[in-house]
Enzyme design. Structure first.
Site, short mmCIF file in Angstrom:
data_model
loop_
_atom_site.label_atom_id
_atom_site.label_comp_id
_atom_site.label_asym_id
_atom_site.label_seq_id
_atom_site.Cartn_x
_atom_site.Cartn_y
_atom_site.Cartn_z
N SER A 12 0.64 -1.25 -0.04
CA SER A 12 0.00 0.02 -0.24
C SER A 12 0.91 1.22 -0.07
CB SER A 12 -0.91 0.00 1.23
OG SER A 12 -1.34 1.56 1.28
N HIS A 37 -1.06 -1.32 -4.44
CA HIS A 37 -2.40 -0.98 -3.84
C HIS A 37 -2.52 0.57 -3.43
CE1 HIS A 37 -5.79 -2.24 -1.18
NE2 HIS A 37 -5.40 -1.24 -0.38
N ASP A 39 -4.92 3.36 -1.98
CA ASP A 39 -5.69 3.73 -0.80
C ASP A 39 -6.34 4.97 -1.08
OD1 ASP A 39 -5.96 1.10 0.79
OD2 ASP A 39 -3.89 1.77 1.37
N MET A 41 -9.22 7.62 -0.16
CA MET A 41 -9.73 8.09 1.23
C MET A 41 -10.38 9.63 0.85
SD MET A 41 -7.53 6.80 4.22
CE MET A 41 -6.66 5.30 3.99
N HIS A 70 -8.34 0.77 -4.09
CA HIS A 70 -9.21 0.60 -2.86
C HIS A 70 -10.11 1.88 -2.69
CE1 HIS A 70 -9.52 -0.60 1.44
NE2 HIS A 70 -10.56 -0.56 0.93
N MET A 72 -12.09 4.00 -0.58
CA MET A 72 -12.75 4.20 0.69
C MET A 72 -13.53 5.69 0.79
SD MET A 72 -9.77 2.65 3.05
CE MET A 72 -8.70 2.95 1.72
N MET A 141 -10.95 -6.29 5.51
CA MET A 141 -10.41 -5.15 6.19
C MET A 141 -10.17 -5.76 7.60
SD MET A 141 -9.92 -2.70 4.30
CE MET A 141 -9.01 -1.84 5.59
N GLY A 146 -8.68 3.93 6.86
CA GLY A 146 -8.38 5.50 7.15
C GLY A 146 -6.95 5.47 7.47
N GLY A 148 -2.94 3.76 8.14
CA GLY A 148 -1.78 2.71 7.87
C GLY A 148 -1.25 2.58 9.33
N GLY A 149 -0.66 1.45 9.69
CA GLY A 149 0.33 1.26 10.97
C GLY A 149 -0.55 1.03 11.98
N ASP A 177 -6.31 -6.77 4.14
CA ASP A 177 -5.94 -5.49 4.14
C ASP A 177 -5.90 -4.73 5.75
OD1 ASP A 177 -5.08 -2.87 3.47
OD2 ASP A 177 -7.01 -2.38 2.32
N GLY A 178 -4.74 -4.56 6.12
CA GLY A 178 -4.54 -3.93 7.37
C GLY A 178 -3.85 -4.43 8.23
N GLY A 179 -2.56 -4.23 9.06
CA GLY A 179 -1.87 -4.71 10.03
C GLY A 179 -0.98 -6.07 9.53
C1 DX5 Z 1 -6.41 1.28 5.58
C2 DX5 Z 1 -5.81 0.85 4.31
C3 DX5 Z 1 -4.72 -0.22 4.21
C4 DX5 Z 1 -3.46 0.18 5.04
C5 DX5 Z 1 -2.36 -0.91 5.19
O1 DX5 Z 1 -7.38 2.06 5.54
O2 DX5 Z 1 -6.77 0.39 3.49
O3 DX5 Z 1 -4.20 -0.57 3.01
O4 DX5 Z 1 -2.96 1.35 4.80
O5 DX5 Z 1 -1.44 -0.23 5.91
P1 DX5 Z 1 -0.75 -1.27 7.10
O6 DX5 Z 1 -0.21 -2.46 6.31
O7 DX5 Z 1 0.22 -0.08 7.54
O8 DX5 Z 1 -1.71 -1.46 8.19
ZN ZN Z 2 -6.51 -0.55 1.27
#
Ligand code: DX5
Ligand code: ZN
Length: 228
Positions: A12, A37, A39, A41, A70, A72, A141, A146, A148-149, A177-179
């Site tokens: 991402s 990827h 993101d 938003m 993606h 959002m 998800m 919203g 990363g990290g 997706d996420g963490g």
């Molecule tokens: C969250 C995003 C993810 C996220 C992934 O809203 O859709 O793609 O940024 O980032 P990490 O891998 O740091 O959780």
């Molecule tokens: Zn994403």
């Protein structure tokens, strides 16, 4: 024994250097990324703002492979054409983004792009049961979208397993997706995921000046996933 699937790593770019996106996309692909990827938003569906279609169009020449967008955002429909024209290969919309996700997925498919559907952590697998024949990707998800990290929500693993069962033989990617880290990737793959989105876990420690680290991070995720 679960079927062995080829795992795809989708960094991402939310975790990339925002002043250097073109070079970042080239670097992660050169270092083994399968999808890029992106993101998107809107500060409304999620509490953060990122990229518009113009940014995606600017990135397109720097991405040889799959541009995985993606969304959002809510509403989604007025923007589908713009992201398709910007060169997205996969366009994923959230099932929670409006009352007419079926129409949204039809509109994405009508652009000739692969339609994806994403589920927030609070949405059950059954919410997409009647949409599976319309999509090429389901995104689970494993954080609240919203930012990363954030930490992987392991309560989502049973949803991944349920969706893998629901997908059956259909040619649908199951994305998480996420963490995603070397610790959580094998859990997601064991549950049935085959596309791993990873922001922090790919970009941490590297830079366009030191891209080898991206390669090490991607290989570490692949190895961890392969051990699932
Ligand atoms: C969250 C995003 C993810 C996220 C992934 O809203 O859709 O793609 O940024 O980032 P990490 O891998 O740091 O959780
Ligand atoms: Zn994403």
């Amino acid at each position: 024994m679960p079927a062995i699937r080829q795992i795809k790593i989708a960094p991402s770019i939310l975790a990339a250097d925002f002043a250097n996106f073109g070079a970042e996309c080239r670097a992660i692909e050169a270092q083994g990324a399968d999808f890029v990827h992106v993101d998107v938003m809107d500060g409304h569906f999620v509490p953060n703002l990122t990229f518009g279609p113009a940014m995606c169009a600017a990135l397109r020449p720097h991405i040889k492979g799959v541009m995985d967008v993606h969304l959002m955002i809510a509403p989604v429909d007025p923007f589908i054409e713009a992201y398709a024209k910007a060169g997205a290969d996969i366009i994923t919309a959230h099932v929670e983004a409006g009352p007419h996700i079926h129409r949204t997925l039809q509109a994405i498919a009508n652009t000739g792009k692969v339609a994806g559907v994403a589920l927030n952590p609070g949405t059950s697998a059954e919410a997409v049961a009647d949409l599976l024949d319309m999509v090429g990707l389901v995104c689970v998800m494993t954080v609240n979208p919203g930012f990363g990290g954030q930490s992987f929500l392991s309560g989502q693993l049973s949803k991944i397993a349920r969706l893998r069962e629901m997908i059956g033989d259909r040619p649908i990617h199951l994305q998480v997706d996420g963490g995603v880290t070397v610790t959580t990737a094998p859990l997601a793959v064991r549950a049935g995921a085959d596309v791993l989105v990873a922001g922090s876990a790919v970009f941490s420690g590297g830079s366009v000046a030191d891209p080898a680290r991206y390669g090490e991070n991607i290989r570490a995720l692949r190895t961890a996933a392969g051990a699932a």
